[in-house]
Design a protein around this motif. Structure first.
Motif, PDB file in Angstrom:
ATOM      1  N   ASP A  68       0.842  -1.181   0.000  1.00  0.00           N
ATOM      2  CA  ASP A  68       0.000   0.000   0.000  1.00  0.00           C
ATOM      3  C   ASP A  68       0.887   1.243   0.000  1.00  0.00           C
ATOM      4  OD1 ASP A  68      -2.098   1.744   0.166  1.00  0.00           O
ATOM      5  OD2 ASP A  68      -2.497   1.376   2.290  1.00  0.00           O
ATOM      6  N   LEU A  69       0.883   1.972  -1.098  1.00  0.00           N
ATOM      7  CA  LEU A  69       1.748   3.131  -1.251  1.00  0.00           C
ATOM      8  C   LEU A  69       1.412   4.226  -0.237  1.00  0.00           C
ATOM      9  CD1 LEU A  69       4.009   4.473  -2.863  1.00  0.00           C
ATOM     10  CD2 LEU A  69       2.270   5.333  -4.428  1.00  0.00           C
ATOM     11  N   ALA A  70       0.137   4.453   0.011  1.00  0.00           N
ATOM     12  CA  ALA A  70      -0.264   5.494   0.967  1.00  0.00           C
ATOM     13  C   ALA A  70       0.250   5.178   2.370  1.00  0.00           C
ATOM     14  CB  ALA A  70      -1.780   5.639   0.978  1.00  0.00           C
ATOM     15  N   THR A  71       0.158   3.921   2.777  1.00  0.00           N
ATOM     16  CA  THR A  71       0.649   3.522   4.097  1.00  0.00           C
ATOM     17  C   THR A  71       2.146   3.705   4.182  1.00  0.00           C
ATOM     18  OG1 THR A  71      -1.132   1.913   4.310  1.00  0.00           O
ATOM     19  CG2 THR A  71       0.773   1.607   5.736  1.00  0.00           C
ATOM     20  N   ASP A  72       2.861   3.341   3.128  1.00  0.00           N
ATOM     21  CA  ASP A  72       4.314   3.509   3.129  1.00  0.00           C
ATOM     22  C   ASP A  72       4.714   4.980   3.189  1.00  0.00           C
ATOM     23  OD1 ASP A  72       4.924   0.802   3.111  1.00  0.00           O
ATOM     24  OD2 ASP A  72       4.837   0.678   0.931  1.00  0.00           O
ATOM     25  N   MET A  73       3.973   5.841   2.497  1.00  0.00           N
ATOM     26  CA  MET A  73       4.266   7.280   2.534  1.00  0.00           C
ATOM     27  C   MET A  73       4.015   7.854   3.930  1.00  0.00           C
ATOM     28  SD  MET A  73       5.417   8.314  -0.388  1.00  0.00           S
ATOM     29  CE  MET A  73       5.145  10.061  -0.407  1.00  0.00           C
ATOM     30  N   VAL A  74       2.906   7.459   4.545  1.00  0.00           N
ATOM     31  CA  VAL A  74       2.609   7.927   5.907  1.00  0.00           C
ATOM     32  C   VAL A  74       3.667   7.417   6.879  1.00  0.00           C
ATOM     33  CG1 VAL A  74       0.967   7.728   7.816  1.00  0.00           C
ATOM     34  CG2 VAL A  74       0.140   8.221   5.513  1.00  0.00           C
ATOM     35  N   ASN A  75       4.052   6.150   6.746  1.00  0.00           N
ATOM     36  CA  ASN A  75       5.096   5.603   7.612  1.00  0.00           C
ATOM     37  C   ASN A  75       6.402   6.359   7.448  1.00  0.00           C
ATOM     38  OD1 ASN A  75       3.420   3.686   8.711  1.00  0.00           O
ATOM     39  ND2 ASN A  75       4.078   2.060   7.329  1.00  0.00           N
TER      40      ASN A  75
END
Length: 105
Positions: A68-75
């Motif tokens: 999940d790209l969004a989760t990786d960006m938030v992380n």
């Protein structure tokens, strides 16, 4: 808490955040590679040995978010802020130690 303990904790937090940010950045960079099936390649590691690498294996080895790209960006943002917070702990410990040395001198 002693000053050296605070500085040590801050450095440990910085190292931990850096490793987590490296994994998150690798996940983001490899996001497009997860759907590509690359053949394995043999890379010589030392005399008489070899290491087998594949794009899928590398992507899955460090992937904690399931792609999940969004989760990786938030992380990545969370880890960056954690690194900055740990750096502020080190700065505060350094400033306190400097003040104590100035008073002592």
């Amino acid at each position: 808490m002693s000053i050296s303990t605070a500085i040590s904790s801050g450095l440990s937090g910085m190292q931990s955040s850096q490793r987590a940010l490296d994994v998150s950045a690798r996940n983001i960079a490899n996001e497009s590679l997860q759907s590509i099936a690359a053949p394995a390649s043999n890379t010589p590691a030392a005399a008489g040995t070899s290491v087998t690498l594949s794009a899928q294996g590398l992507a899955l080895a460090g992937n904690s978010g399931g792609g999940d790209l969004a989760t990786d960006m938030v992380n990545a943002l969370v880890y960056k802020n954690a690194f900055q917070l740990s750096a502020k702990v080190v700065q505060a410990g350094d400033a306190t130690l400097g003040s104590l040395l100035d008073i002592r001198a």
